[in-house]
Design a protein around this motif. Sequence first.
Motif, short mmCIF file in Angstrom:
data_model
loop_
_atom_site.label_atom_id
_atom_site.label_comp_id
_atom_site.label_asym_id
_atom_site.label_seq_id
_atom_site.Cartn_x
_atom_site.Cartn_y
_atom_site.Cartn_z
N GLY A 69 0.98 -1.60 0.05
CA GLY A 69 0.10 -0.17 -0.05
C GLY A 69 0.71 1.24 0.13
N SER A 70 0.09 1.81 1.14
CA SER A 70 0.86 3.40 1.16
C SER A 70 2.75 3.16 0.80
N SER A 71 2.89 4.07 1.07
CA SER A 71 4.74 4.52 1.11
C SER A 71 5.14 5.26 2.58
N ARG A 72 4.29 5.37 2.90
CA ARG A 72 4.57 6.24 4.34
C ARG A 72 5.30 5.41 5.11
N GLU A 73 6.27 5.90 5.41
CA GLU A 73 7.32 5.74 6.08
C GLU A 73 7.19 5.86 7.79
N HIS A 74 5.86 6.37 7.96
CA HIS A 74 5.10 6.57 8.89
C HIS A 74 5.65 5.27 9.48
N ALA A 75 5.09 4.19 8.76
CA ALA A 75 5.14 2.26 9.18
C ALA A 75 6.17 2.26 10.08
N PRO A 76 7.20 2.04 9.55
CA PRO A 76 8.25 1.66 10.15
C PRO A 76 8.12 2.52 11.25
N TRP A 77 7.90 4.03 11.37
CA TRP A 77 8.42 4.46 12.68
C TRP A 77 7.78 4.40 13.32
N ALA A 78 6.30 3.99 12.72
CA ALA A 78 5.37 3.00 14.06
C ALA A 78 5.75 2.04 14.77
N GLU A 80 9.52 1.43 15.22
CA GLU A 80 10.61 1.55 15.35
C GLU A 80 9.98 2.69 17.47
N VAL A 81 9.29 3.52 17.33
CA VAL A 81 8.67 4.00 18.74
C VAL A 81 8.08 3.15 19.70
N ASN A 82 7.32 2.45 18.92
CA ASN A 82 6.91 1.03 19.95
C ASN A 82 8.23 -0.34 20.77
N GLY A 83 9.33 0.24 20.26
CA GLY A 83 10.70 -0.36 20.78
C GLY A 83 10.94 -2.13 19.40
N LEU A 84 9.81 -1.55 18.26
CA LEU A 84 10.30 -3.03 17.58
C LEU A 84 10.77 -2.34 16.01
N TYR A 85 12.16 -3.10 16.09
CA TYR A 85 12.84 -2.69 15.29
C TYR A 85 13.02 -3.74 13.83
N MET A 86 12.96 -5.28 13.90
CA MET A 86 12.90 -6.27 12.93
C MET A 86 11.62 -6.43 12.33
N VAL A 87 10.92 -6.90 11.13
CA VAL A 87 10.15 -8.06 10.74
C VAL A 87 10.45 -8.78 10.27
N ILE A 88 10.03 -9.90 10.54
CA ILE A 88 10.59 -11.25 9.28
C ILE A 88 9.30 -11.67 8.73
N ALA A 89 9.48 -11.53 7.63
CA ALA A 89 8.68 -12.56 6.46
C ALA A 89 8.38 -13.17 5.55
N GLU A 90 7.40 -13.93 4.70
CA GLU A 90 7.35 -14.82 3.94
C GLU A 90 8.14 -13.39 2.55
N SER A 91 8.04 -12.61 2.36
CA SER A 91 7.87 -10.90 1.58
C SER A 91 7.25 -10.32 2.02
N PHE A 92 7.66 -8.85 1.15
CA PHE A 92 7.83 -7.29 1.33
C PHE A 92 6.97 -7.02 -0.04
N ALA A 93 6.83 -5.71 0.64
CA ALA A 93 5.93 -4.39 -0.05
C ALA A 93 7.67 -3.73 -0.64
N ARG A 94 7.81 -3.67 -2.03
CA ARG A 94 9.09 -3.31 -1.46
C ARG A 94 9.19 -1.49 -1.30
N ILE A 95 8.47 -0.62 -1.13
CA ILE A 95 8.85 0.23 -0.51
C ILE A 95 8.92 0.18 1.13
N PHE A 96 8.13 -0.62 1.62
CA PHE A 96 8.03 -0.47 3.14
C PHE A 96 9.17 -1.60 3.59
N ARG A 97 9.83 -2.02 2.67
CA ARG A 97 11.36 -2.43 3.13
C ARG A 97 12.08 -2.19 3.20
#
Lengths: 174, 429
Positions: A69-78, A80-97
């Motif tokens: 979906g959206s390109s918002r870097e607010h997603a990783p930031w949200a 980050e500010v909750n102390g979650l620094y890593m996502v492990i997944a089967e695959s990612f959307a390009r912009i989020f990754r």
Amino acid sequence: MKNFNGTVLFLDRSDINTDEIIPAKYLTEITKEALKPYLLEDLNMDSFDSNTDLEGKQVVITRENFGCGSSREHAPWAFEVNGLYMVIAESFARIFRQNMFNCGMMAIALPKETIERIFLTFSGKETTIETDLEKNIFVVQGGGEKMEVPFTVSDYDRSLVEAGGWLEFADSKY
Amino acid sequence: MGKTIAEKIFDKHFVDNPSGDIHVIKLDAVFCHEITTPVAINDLVSRGKDRVYDASKIKAVIDHVTPAKDSKTAAQGKIVRDWARRQGIKDFFDIGRNGVCHAIFPEQGFVRPGYTIIMGDSHTCTHGAFGAFAAGVGTTDLEVGILKGVCAFQYPLSIKINVTGKMPEGVFAKDVILAIIGRLGVNGATNRVIEFAGPVVEAMSMEARMTLCNMAIEAGGTCGICRPDMTTVDYLWKYIRDDFGSKAAALETYSEFLPDADAEYENIIDIDVSNMEPMMTVGFKPDQIKPVSEMVGEKVDQVYIGSCTNGRIEDLRAAAAVLKGNRIDDNIRGIVSPATPSIYNQALEEGIIKIFMDAGFCVTNPTCGACLGMSNGVLAEGEVCASTTNRNFNGRMGKGGMVHLMSPATAAATAIAGKIKNSSMYKGA
């Protein structure tokens, strides 16, 4: 460099989009910290409650096409500010990754079978993950089980994580 | 081995290959809006790097929430406004001149064949309609773009979609792209450029090509891209006439970016539109589609016509052709947002605004509006919107709301009927 160890939040669904991670109505915020209470507020997943289920979690493990979906870097930031620094997944959307690594965070893709095995073994149990960035191995532990999972991260992505993000890297180089 | 359009553009803009298949490319333009740019500006300021690589290549607009709805959105606008003044960014579109970014920037002639463009907005892929490489990025990439005029991407792999056949009356580019997304799936083109080709695309207007490319991201695509041709040159002519002696000369120059005959695609998909019906989405993902005919009679509370997908003059004309002489159902809230001031003006001159108003639509100023539930037209829990926008995600238009994506003609017919309905323009396959 950020810390990539901690307790796992399992999100057992594919195609979790950035509107679910942080709804657009909160994009009027201009500080990362202000996003903290709203992470995953609109996640469409039975039995998930963003008010209680994020507590004490540092790593997300999920399925396919995470962060579409959206390109918002607010997603990783949200995260980050909750102390979650890593996502492990089967695959990612390009912009989020890209946004994750650009922020010095990690988005690691693992084969479908490995993700399935992790879910089968650990989902529903208090699970921790330790990241060995020298040997490229995750050590997953929970409910008396332990699993060593190899992963790959490109030299380029690693250099972004080590530099603390793309901005400093690019400004010194280009 | 031959090259695709995207590969030719990358090669021409090459700066560095820091690792593997990562290419750092030079940017011809960096587009900005007031949602993702203020954070970038604040961060650059706090790092002591409040600079821009080239003020003439940065274009900025306030479009998502305009006029400002509260103190927070007013502050976002002010940050962009002050920055544009401070940095000497002349192409800044504020209240009265502003419109939806992916409609106003092409309209102003800022997109040319062969260009490289980034923006902190996922629908930046729209501009590929001009034979450009244009991609949505996050705030950090945007900051680096503003500061250094470069961005890093994986060297592009392309999927070619060959669109053939004869478009049935009442079937539009929106129906074609929904059908394509349905076929590819929401991650079927992740990390890929989608090249739209074939006789149907060649016959399409720039507006229709923008509708196609706009939704490439909904299949995960980095960019949608169309071959530059005489339609592209005609659209741009008033901006490029001083650079070229003739339209033929412009076309000759732009043909540098045509794909080679032996260009390598990861996949080539043929889509024949001859029997295609008007399409719509039915779930919370843009690949969950059905023919409108299978959803006839489903409940709708609001109809929204606008956005970077379908807020251009052709879209308003199609909706108005259906609405003319009709009233929308008493239980429908109809909202239309012409995407730019010049589209609004054109619609006024053609009597289209009057048709909308006589039918009972609320006509808003040019803005992203209801599309993402940030400003006006927000849905209440349990409500359904028939919408010409690009995302039907859970909560997209308001918590607990449901969005059905469709063409402007179908949306207009639905507004009149008060429930899902095919437009009278569609006579059957």
